[in-house]
Write an enzyme that holds these catalytic residues in place. Structure first.
Site, PDB file in Angstrom:
ATOM      1  CD  GLN A 246      -0.994  -0.427   3.722  1.00  0.00           C
ATOM      2  OE1 GLN A 246      -2.214  -0.388   3.665  1.00  0.00           O
ATOM      3  NE2 GLN A 246      -0.372  -0.824   4.831  1.00  0.00           N
TER       4      GLN A 246
ATOM      5  CG  HIS B  24      -9.492   3.947  17.436  1.00  0.00           C
ATOM      6  ND1 HIS B  24      -9.129   5.103  16.791  1.00  0.00           N
ATOM      7  CD2 HIS B  24      -9.092   2.916  16.642  1.00  0.00           C
ATOM      8  CE1 HIS B  24      -8.513   4.794  15.651  1.00  0.00           C
ATOM      9  NE2 HIS B  24      -8.476   3.487  15.539  1.00  0.00           N
TER      10      HIS B  24
ATOM     11  CG  ASP C 141      -9.557  -0.795  12.956  1.00  0.00           C
ATOM     12  OD1 ASP C 141     -10.448  -0.315  12.237  1.00  0.00           O
ATOM     13  OD2 ASP C 141      -8.671  -0.113  13.496  1.00  0.00           O
TER      14      ASP C 141
END
Length: 533
Positions: free
Chosen positions: A263, A298, A392
């Site tokens: 990425q 979060h 996540d």
């Protein structure tokens, strides 16, 4: 009466005398075929990887690049027919042009994306041009090979394509394993372009030097030197060019940027008039958090899941360490395993000061074990069960991410769960992408879990949703609550959680498909819904 024989020096049907040291020359020419094939495949992979980083939708990017290049290669093969009469010089010129176009392709497309906003037309044009030049290589190389030693057509084609395919194999492996980690995308393409140019010069100035006039050799040598000079200059300036182009894509100053095998990672940082610093993490251009309000996200992700047993916690994704920070606030958590694909991301979270401060140096806690692996494959061999699992991952906007939101993935997850374990999944935005959100909830239920959907507001994201789940189809849905001994939180309390489970009329459950490996419905929904934002 005397007659003059016609000049047939340019007639390709004339059998030319063999090149001196034909065995060595043939080896060098086949080596050039190998190098050219490797370079050609690297150009192809670089274009598809860049498109995936910048645009996402890797399947479409790959399909467009490959189909356009293959079509252009056919056109290039036909276009090479007239050039076979002067194959030596034509090949040298062709390799010089390919070195320039292929070597500069990543830079040109990146600049186009940053400034001109016409990336797709530019990508098609560059792919066509690169494919055209690659396609013209094989007919010219075949002609040159026959000049060294005449063979039957079938044998010559077999030799040529065998070496060509092996070169493609090596180029395909070198791109992710060597070029990308060592040089990055931009410089990697420039290095390959230089190799391409050298291959063309070697063929002319060494293998066929006796068939080429001195003036032609000097001209081609000068042209090759010019190509290398251009590529070398751009290589030296690559960092400045990349920083300037990348900064154009982001509102705030970039304080860290790197491209990994997996990425493109960018961190920006700015200071508002209030004096509050705003650090933002982007992966492949998509915002992952803003330090101004990430605690809302979060806290909502982690603490409802930790209201049950939590001796052992598994975090899938979350390489920034912010979910990990929230988990470690519970003293009775004895061990945490965090599985993230990209070691560069967890290294950044450990060593980049502002991010390490934000996650409270979570990776330094002795209770934490970090595993760098693909979560899907890792779960296949999971040998330990966990009380709580926090998932996540980024949104499922690519095929690689969509598999992490599939029925099959949640089936594999059962290997890591106790019967009473709790699982929480970040599931995107019920407002901006309601079909995607409810598809994720439907997929989890299809895999045999009882689910509770909830959503909160995170200013930098907007309305954002999660799914809390427990294994087993029978029994009540998991209660949305905080643990009695939950730490003091800045955003979340029981009243907020009660409201979080209520969805407005226009965002309540929809009739959507579950997502599987063979039918990645969530990918279809995500692409369609987010393209308008």
């Amino acid at each position: 009466m005397t007659t003059t024989a016609p000049d047939r020096s340019t007639d390709p049907t004339v059998v030319r005398p063999p090149v001196t040291h034909s065995r060595a020359a043939r080896f060098l020419l086949l080596l050039a075929v190998f190098v050219c094939a490797a370079c050609g495949l690297v150009y192809e992979l670089a274009l598809t990887a860049l498109g995936s980083y910048l645009i996402g939708n890797s399947v479409t990017q790959t399909s467009v690049v490959i189909s356009v290049m293959v079509f252009a290669m056919g056109i290039g093969s036909l276009a090479a027919k007239p050039m076979q009469r002067r194959a030596v010089g034509a090949f040298a010129l062709l390799e010089g042009a390919l070195a320039l176009v292929g070597g500069l392709s990543v830079l040109v497309l990146y600049i186009t994306f940053a400034w001109l906003r016409i990336y797709m037309p530019a990508m098609v044009a560059v792919s066509f041009l690169v494919g055209l030049l690659i396609g013209a290589e094989i007919p010219l190389l075949m002609t040159l090979l026959q000049r060294i030693r005449r063979q039957e057509a079938g044998s010559a084609v077999a030799d040529m394509f065998a070496v060509d395919y092996v070169g493609a194999l090596v180029g395909g492996l070198c791109f992710p394993l060597l070029l990308l980690p060592t040089f990055g995308q931009l410089r990697g393409a420039l290095v390959v372009g230089a190799v391409n140019a050298v291959a063309g010069v070697v063929v002319v100035l060494w293998i066929f030097r006796r068939e080429t006039r001195r003036a032609v050799r000097l001209a081609l040598l000068a042209g090759g030197a010019a190509v290398l000079a251009v590529l070398g200059t751009v290589y030296v300036l690559a960092d400045d060019i990349e920083v300037t182009a990348r900064q154009k894509l982001y509102r705030d100053p970039i304080v860290h940027a790197e491209t990994t095998v997996y990425q493109d990672i960018v961190v920006t940082r700015s200071t508002a008039f209030t004096g509050t610093p705003d650090m933002r993490l982007f992966l492949n251009g998509d915002l992952q958090f803003s330090s101004v309000d990430e605690y809302r996200y979060h806290e909502a992700l982690v603490h409802p899941a930790l209201s049950g047993k939590r001796t052992s916690v598994l975090i899938l994704g979350g390489g920034d360490g912010l979910a990990l920070r929230e988990v470690l606030r519970y003293d009775d958590v004895e061990r945490v395993t965090l599985v993230d694909l990209d070691p560069a991301m967890t290294r950044l979270a450990r060593t980049f000061g502002p991010l390490a401060d934000l996650n409270d140096d979570a990776f330094g806690d002795p209770r934490v074990r970090v595993v760098h692996a693909d979560a899907f494959n890792w779960l296949r061999d999971a040998d330990r069960r966990h009380d709580t699992v926090v998932i996540d991952f980024p949104d499922p906007d690519t095929a690689a991410l969509a598999k992490l939101y599939s029925v099959e993935f949640y089936h594999l997850l059962r290997h890591a769960l106790h019967p009473d374990s709790r699982v929480v999944v970040q599931a995107g935005s019920p407002f901006f992408a309601p079909k995607s959100y409810w598809s994720i909830a439907t997929t989890i239920a299809e895999a045999g879990y009882r689910t509770t959907a909830y959503q909160v507001d995170v200013p930098s994201f907007g309305n954002w949703g999660f799914v809390l789940a427990v294994p087993g189809a029978d029994g009540p849905a998991p209660a949305l609550r905080l643990a009695e001994d939950a730490p003091s939180l800045r955003f979340l309390d029981d009243a907020v959680l009660r409201a979080a489970s209520v969805f407005p009329v226009d965002r309540r459950p929809q009739d959507v498909r579950a997502s599987t490996l063979m039918d990645p419905a969530v990918l279809e929904y995500t692409r369609h819904e987010w393209q308008n934002y």
